[in-house]
Design a protein around this motif. Sequence first.
Motif, PDB file in Angstrom:
ATOM      1  N   CYS A   1       0.834  -1.212   0.000  1.00 35.61           N
ATOM      2  CA  CYS A   1       0.000   0.000   0.000  1.00 35.61           C
ATOM      3  C   CYS A   1       0.866   1.259   0.000  1.00 35.61           C
ATOM      4  CB  CYS A   1      -0.926  -0.004   1.207  1.00 35.61           C
ATOM      5  SG  CYS A   1      -2.197  -1.300   1.170  1.00 35.61           S
ATOM      6  N   LEU A   2       1.983   1.213   0.727  1.00 37.99           N
ATOM      7  CA  LEU A   2       2.888   2.366   0.766  1.00 37.99           C
ATOM      8  C   LEU A   2       3.520   2.624  -0.590  1.00 37.99           C
ATOM      9  CD1 LEU A   2       4.318   4.520   2.501  1.00 37.99           C
ATOM     10  CD2 LEU A   2       6.087   2.823   2.994  1.00 37.99           C
ATOM     11  N   THR A   3       3.916   1.577  -1.301  1.00 40.98           N
ATOM     12  CA  THR A   3       4.517   1.760  -2.625  1.00 40.98           C
ATOM     13  C   THR A   3       3.508   2.284  -3.635  1.00 40.98           C
ATOM     14  OG1 THR A   3       4.060  -0.558  -3.194  1.00 40.98           O
ATOM     15  CG2 THR A   3       6.200  -0.066  -2.213  1.00 40.98           C
ATOM     16  N   ILE A   4       2.231   1.934  -3.466  1.00 39.45           N
ATOM     17  CA  ILE A   4       1.203   2.446  -4.373  1.00 39.45           C
ATOM     18  C   ILE A   4       0.904   3.916  -4.082  1.00 39.45           C
ATOM     19  CG2 ILE A   4      -1.220   2.227  -5.051  1.00 39.45           C
ATOM     20  CD1 ILE A   4      -0.965  -0.776  -4.527  1.00 39.45           C
ATOM     21  N   ALA A   5       0.834   4.259  -2.779  1.00 41.16           N
ATOM     22  CA  ALA A   5       0.518   5.638  -2.404  1.00 41.16           C
ATOM     23  C   ALA A   5       1.678   6.586  -2.657  1.00 41.16           C
ATOM     24  CB  ALA A   5       0.107   5.688  -0.933  1.00 41.16           C
ATOM     25  N   HIS A   6       2.902   6.107  -2.464  1.00 39.65           N
ATOM     26  CA  HIS A   6       4.102   6.937  -2.645  1.00 39.65           C
ATOM     27  C   HIS A   6       5.115   6.175  -3.501  1.00 39.65           C
ATOM     28  CE1 HIS A   6       2.680   9.786   0.385  1.00 39.65           C
ATOM     29  NE2 HIS A   6       2.363   8.736   1.115  1.00 39.65           N
TER      30      HIS A   6
END
Length: 263
Positions: free
Chosen positions: A58-63
């Motif tokens: 989720c972090l790689t998708i958001a940032h």
Amino acid sequence: MKRGKGMKFVGDSRINADQQKFTPKDYSEYPGRTEAFWPNFLLKEWLVGAVFLVGFLCLTIAHPAPLEKLADPTDTAYTPLPDWYFLFLFQLLKYKFASGSYFVLGALIIPGLAFGALFLAPFLDRGKERRPHKRPIATSLMLLAFISVFWLTYEAASAVNWEEKAENNKAVWPDDKPAVEIDTTDPGYAPYENSCMACHGGELEGTGAAPTLIGIDFTAEEIMDIAVNGIGTMPADQFQGSDEELQQLADFIVSVNEQAAEE
């Protein structure tokens, strides 16, 4: 066969009637909190790992990872930084006791001792307890490593003006880059693929080894000259092919730029 209480039946005379099947000890015989490795312990480990994996995705998708401009050796204002998980080592090398004439101490000895302690931890603390307060050596090493890495990473990150860095190091193309469709059936694409693609990319977008070929203002004759004689850091004789293929290559690059200008 024995009758009465404790009766035993043996179907094969080769098997000892008193032979007992091996069974593991009851968990209550071990100190501290214990549980079955399979499936209890392994299931908990898998669930914790799955939670961290989903959070990381989720972090790689958001940032997503930022793209920076091509490397420019003449830009002295550029501040190179390692990835975030190496920032603590980057910060360590800023201190006097780990830089300059003591570079070996900061780059090799201190990190070597720190990571070497991870291999020594099982030998330094051989107790069977799992509770942190019952394992002072392992707990102390863990807290010391966590505090050191967290503090050094924070110091390195706080010293960088991230907004200015992002503005100065924008990607070669912004998000609104022109949508250029590369015609792979063009006669000039084959010589481009053979001589130019490795450095300039499959869609002429440029790589770390060479700049983009979209948005350039060169005529077909100038492109032919550059392909043969080179320009800037590009050496000569990069093109391998006939004069006809060279002309097709130049016309192909010009046509792609004309399409980009229309977009």
